[in-house]
Design an enzyme around this catalytic site. Structure first.
Site, PDB file in Angstrom:
ATOM      1  N   TRP A  66       7.765   7.526   4.213  1.00 19.02           N
ATOM      2  CA  TRP A  66       8.984   7.971   4.882  1.00 19.02           C
ATOM      3  C   TRP A  66       9.861   8.835   3.973  1.00 19.02           C
ATOM      4  O   TRP A  66      10.828   9.438   4.439  1.00 19.02           O
ATOM      5  CB  TRP A  66       9.794   6.761   5.360  1.00 19.02           C
ATOM      6  CG  TRP A  66       9.157   5.998   6.468  1.00 19.02           C
ATOM      7  CD1 TRP A  66       7.839   5.663   6.592  1.00 19.02           C
ATOM      8  CD2 TRP A  66       9.813   5.471   7.620  1.00 19.02           C
ATOM      9  NE1 TRP A  66       7.638   4.943   7.742  1.00 19.02           N
ATOM     10  CE2 TRP A  66       8.824   4.814   8.393  1.00 19.02           C
ATOM     11  CE3 TRP A  66      11.128   5.467   8.064  1.00 19.02           C
ATOM     12  CZ2 TRP A  66       9.122   4.168   9.587  1.00 19.02           C
ATOM     13  CZ3 TRP A  66      11.426   4.823   9.255  1.00 19.02           C
ATOM     14  CH2 TRP A  66      10.432   4.184  10.007  1.00 19.02           C
ATOM     15  N   GLY A  68      12.659  13.703   0.551  1.00 15.79           N
ATOM     16  CA  GLY A  68      13.143  14.632  -0.467  1.00 15.79           C
ATOM     17  C   GLY A  68      12.111  15.072  -1.474  1.00 15.79           C
ATOM     18  O   GLY A  68      11.671  16.219  -1.492  1.00 15.79           O
ATOM     19  N   HIS A 126      19.229   1.811   2.675  1.00 18.11           N
ATOM     20  CA  HIS A 126      18.128   2.723   2.332  1.00 18.11           C
ATOM     21  C   HIS A 126      17.257   2.226   1.187  1.00 18.11           C
ATOM     22  O   HIS A 126      16.035   2.347   1.254  1.00 18.11           O
ATOM     23  CB  HIS A 126      18.720   4.083   1.975  1.00 18.11           C
ATOM     24  CG  HIS A 126      17.701   5.129   1.644  1.00 18.11           C
ATOM     25  ND1 HIS A 126      16.709   5.502   2.525  1.00 18.11           N
ATOM     26  CD2 HIS A 126      17.524   5.886   0.521  1.00 18.11           C
ATOM     27  CE1 HIS A 126      15.951   6.448   1.966  1.00 18.11           C
ATOM     28  NE2 HIS A 126      16.429   6.689   0.755  1.00 18.11           N
ATOM     29  N   ARG A 146      20.813   4.243  -7.509  1.00 15.91           N
ATOM     30  CA  ARG A 146      19.644   5.084  -7.807  1.00 15.91           C
ATOM     31  C   ARG A 146      19.955   6.557  -7.607  1.00 15.91           C
ATOM     32  O   ARG A 146      20.466   6.962  -6.572  1.00 15.91           O
ATOM     33  CB  ARG A 146      18.471   4.683  -6.905  1.00 15.91           C
ATOM     34  CG  ARG A 146      17.242   5.575  -7.061  1.00 15.91           C
ATOM     35  CD  ARG A 146      16.114   5.107  -6.170  1.00 15.91           C
ATOM     36  NE  ARG A 146      16.405   5.301  -4.765  1.00 15.91           N
ATOM     37  CZ  ARG A 146      16.139   6.404  -4.075  1.00 15.91           C
ATOM     38  NH1 ARG A 146      15.617   7.464  -4.689  1.00 15.91           N
ATOM     39  NH2 ARG A 146      16.414   6.474  -2.782  1.00 15.91           N
ATOM     40  N   SER A 187       0.811  -1.220   0.000  1.00 21.27           N
ATOM     41  CA  SER A 187       0.000   0.000   0.000  1.00 21.27           C
ATOM     42  C   SER A 187       0.846   1.273   0.000  1.00 21.27           C
ATOM     43  O   SER A 187       0.428   2.307   0.509  1.00 21.27           O
ATOM     44  CB  SER A 187      -0.921   0.005   1.223  1.00 21.27           C
ATOM     45  OG  SER A 187      -0.174  -0.013   2.436  1.00 21.27           O
ATOM     46  N   ASP A 193       9.404  -9.156   0.812  1.00 21.14           N
ATOM     47  CA  ASP A 193       8.426 -10.222   0.620  1.00 21.14           C
ATOM     48  C   ASP A 193       8.144 -10.518  -0.856  1.00 21.14           C
ATOM     49  O   ASP A 193       8.097 -11.669  -1.276  1.00 21.14           O
ATOM     50  CB  ASP A 193       7.112  -9.867   1.326  1.00 21.14           C
ATOM     51  CG  ASP A 193       7.301  -9.606   2.812  1.00 21.14           C
ATOM     52  OD1 ASP A 193       8.270 -10.131   3.385  1.00 21.14           O
ATOM     53  OD2 ASP A 193       6.485  -8.878   3.399  1.00 21.14           O
ATOM     54  N   GLU A 217      19.111  18.009  -5.494  1.00 23.41           N
ATOM     55  CA  GLU A 217      19.686  16.983  -4.639  1.00 23.41           C
ATOM     56  C   GLU A 217      20.961  16.433  -5.265  1.00 23.41           C
ATOM     57  O   GLU A 217      21.264  16.703  -6.442  1.00 23.41           O
ATOM     58  CB  GLU A 217      18.672  15.856  -4.392  1.00 23.41           C
ATOM     59  CG  GLU A 217      17.460  16.313  -3.596  1.00 23.41           C
ATOM     60  CD  GLU A 217      16.444  15.219  -3.373  1.00 23.41           C
ATOM     61  OE1 GLU A 217      15.590  15.394  -2.490  1.00 23.41           O
ATOM     62  OE2 GLU A 217      16.490  14.182  -4.065  1.00 23.41           O
ATOM     63  N   HIS A 235      21.946   5.094   2.424  1.00 18.61           N
ATOM     64  CA  HIS A 235      21.780   6.542   2.499  1.00 18.61           C
ATOM     65  C   HIS A 235      22.881   7.094   3.399  1.00 18.61           C
ATOM     66  O   HIS A 235      23.121   6.568   4.484  1.00 18.61           O
ATOM     67  CB  HIS A 235      20.407   6.903   3.059  1.00 18.61           C
ATOM     68  CG  HIS A 235      20.039   8.327   2.807  1.00 18.61           C
ATOM     69  ND1 HIS A 235      20.620   9.376   3.476  1.00 18.61           N
ATOM     70  CD2 HIS A 235      19.157   8.879   1.947  1.00 18.61           C
ATOM     71  CE1 HIS A 235      20.121  10.509   3.035  1.00 18.61           C
ATOM     72  NE2 HIS A 235      19.218  10.240   2.109  1.00 18.61           N
ATOM     73  N   ARG A 269      25.014   9.292  -3.827  1.00 19.75           N
ATOM     74  CA  ARG A 269      24.929   8.718  -2.487  1.00 19.75           C
ATOM     75  C   ARG A 269      26.005   7.673  -2.205  1.00 19.75           C
ATOM     76  O   ARG A 269      26.510   7.601  -1.083  1.00 19.75           O
ATOM     77  CB  ARG A 269      23.543   8.084  -2.294  1.00 19.75           C
ATOM     78  CG  ARG A 269      22.451   9.114  -2.141  1.00 19.75           C
ATOM     79  CD  ARG A 269      21.093   8.456  -2.079  1.00 19.75           C
ATOM     80  NE  ARG A 269      20.057   9.455  -1.795  1.00 19.75           N
ATOM     81  CZ  ARG A 269      18.764   9.188  -1.780  1.00 19.75           C
ATOM     82  NH1 ARG A 269      18.346   7.970  -2.048  1.00 19.75           N
ATOM     83  NH2 ARG A 269      17.883  10.119  -1.507  1.00 19.75           N
TER      84      ARG A 269
END
Length: 541
Positions: free
Chosen positions: A54, A57, A361, A396, A22, A233, A122, A254, A300
């Site tokens: 969560w 950015g 992360h 990423r 979700s 999962d 960023e 991260h 990162r």
């Protein structure tokens, strides 16, 4: 121990589409589907407990006049260390403005500046292109879409439902066998078995189309920015069902997770560095310029390795991120949640630096999909962090993840609309007639703790062949224990999650052992050089 008294004939529910997860991927898929289709959303905690909420950015999209799709593509390629799939990258980036427009239509309130979307910058981005809602973009988007889903009459949400396994035509259909269909019919996914924590039984959710939006596997590591739901999962279930996985060695750490005993998994957004935050040692010395010419705005993986290096070199528990040179008004406007959370812990970011450490992360690899989010198994789609579309490559780029969720949710919906609905046969109910209740749950908690610790030590930011071998050995032993546990005892959420984490850990280690170079997020002391050709890692069941 007594024989279990759990019902032997659990519920079977039928839908047009079953969505597992979700977060933004799952909610977007549900809302983009035509309203005449009956949709089930299965979520292992509550509807709001995924990782998307969560995200601090924002969402990367080319909206400024001085920016271009090509610049965004090139930034993604650079961050991905040459491993990004060009088709997937261009497809995602070119559909970004459409995704932002849709979120605004849904009612998402993004931060504005003089009536226009405020764009921040960023690490790894050459332009300001991050659409955001202050420093809590994920939460703003999630709340908006959750409200929409709750009003959708064709969508049912099933909370406290943990994915147990996928339902397969050759294994779980009545009259099916555990081998390939002798008639030559295409092997299909027919839905999902899910453990209902409220009733303590496994239910069957059957549909022509199943979409895994289960997120990543950050909880395989001791330190992570992810919530407790991030147990891999969907990746594990798809692998067991026969789907390929790709690039699982690329786990993004991260660089800046808040270091405080009471700050569980609290992330200090990439945007803090984007708005001028400086990384410093305890004595106030900056160190990033010595590691990379882009300094704090490096990708990162570069920043995380630099912090890891400085911490080990100086014997530090953490380093510090200093944004105190910005005005209090600026910080209250741009980072209200970070400012408030730090203040709760006695850290005044307007006057002092923030203690930070790297933390697991984002899972850059996952279940291999095409541009329609289709997997190797007919009827099964994967959207979001659980997928490997090729967009992220070996690392990423910041704020490309929420974007990927929306673009591939729309692609999956379009593909489902083009497919004739397969006829669903009768499905075998979950059989727990030969299992008993476990009375030694300590086995699970001990194994979970051991897994997370040795994955952090052996398969973390810096790796070696010897460390990987040690991890592989421990994983094999734990898998043997959990396999026996799973066979003989009634399933629980903890058992299902640990089983999945062990499978994902195995895939991460096997993928890391295949890669004989250092690229992006995979750094090996035994193979520090970059090979001339960038080749994705694909594991086949």
């Amino acid at each position: 121990m007594n024989a279990t008294s759990h019902p032997s004939a659990p519920t079977t529910r039928r839908f047009d589409v079953v969505i597992v997860g979700s977060g933004l991927a799952g909610l977007s898929t549900a809302l983009l589907l035509p309203s005449h289709l009956q949709v089930a959303i299965l979520t292992k905690r509550t509807i709001a407990d995924g990782s998307s909420g969560w995200a601090q950015g924002g969402i990367a999209a080319v909206l400024a006049d001085d920016d271009s799709f090509e610049a965004h593509v090139q930034d993604t390629f650079v961050a991905g260390a040459g491993l990004c799939d060009e088709g997937a990258t261009r497809f995602t980036i070119e559909h970004a403005p459409e995704a932002i427009a849709w979120l605004r239509e849904m009612g998402t309130q993004f931060t504005l500046h003089e009536g226009e979307l405020h764009l921040t910058r960023e690490g790894g981005h050459s332009h300001r292109r991050i659409v955001h809602a202050a420093d809590a973009t994920g939460a703003a988007v999630q709340h908006t879409l959750i409200d929409r889903v709750r009003l959708a009459p064709n969508v049912q949400v099933f909370e406290s439902h943990v994915l147990a396994d996928l339902i397969l035509s050759d294994k779980h259909a009545v009259g099916g066998t555990d081998s390939a269909d002798s008639t030559g019919a295409q092997r299909r996914c027919l839905g999902a078995y899910a453990f209902n924590e409220d009733t303590d039984q496994v239910e069957a959710f059957v549909a022509p189309h199943t979409v895994l939006c289960t997120g990543g596997a950050g909880k395989v590591y001791l330190y992570t920015s992810n919530p407790d739901t991030a147990t891999g999962d969907g990746i594990a279930a798809a692998w067991r069902a026969g789907c390929r996985v790709g690039n699982m060695e690329f786990i993004q750490f991260h660089p800046t997770c808040l270091y405080h005993p009471d700050a569980k998994s609290f992330l200090i957004s990439e945007a803090v560095r984007g708005e001028g935050g400086l990384l410093k040692l305890p004595d106030g010395t900056r160190f990033m310029p010595a590691h990379d010419e882009r300094a704090e705005l490096a990708p990162r993986d570069v920043v995380a390795r630099a912090i890891d290096f400085e911490m080990k070199k100086h014997g530090l528990d953490c380093v510090y991120l200093d944004i105190s040179h910005q005005s209090p008004e600026f910080l209250r406007e741009h980072f209200p949640n970070i400012l408030a959370r730090c203040a709760e812990l006695g850290i005044d970011i307007t006057k002092e630096p923030i203690p930070v450490v790297p933390a697991a992360h984002y899972t850059c690899g996952g279940v291999v999909t095409d541009l329609n989010a289709r997997t190797d198994l007919a009827g099964l789609y994967v959207v979001g962090e659980a997928s490997c579309t090729g967009l992220h490559g070996a690392n990423r780029l910041a704020s490309n993840s929420l974007l990927e969720c929306m673009v591939f949710a729309r692609a999956a919906v379009a593909d489902m609309a083009s497919q004739a609905c397969a006829e669903i046969p009768a499905i075998k109910p979950w059989d727990d007639s030969r299992v008993i209740d476990a009375d030694e749950q300590v086995v699970l908690s001990h194994n979970w703790d051991e897994l997370r610790r040795f994955m952090w030590d052996y398969v973390g930011i810096v790796r070696t062949d010897k460390r990987l071998e040690r991890a592989a050995h421990r994983i094999a032993l734990l898998q043997s224990e959990i396999r026996e546990f799973y066979t003989h005892y009634h399933v629980t959420r903890d058992l299902l999650e640990l089983r999945n984490l062990l499978q994902v850990a195995d895939l991460i280690v096997r993928s890391a052992q295949v890669r004989k170079e250092s690229r992006g997020l995979h750094f090996s002391r035994d193979y520090p050089e970059l090979l001339a050709e960038a080749v994705p890692t694909v594991l086949v069941p």
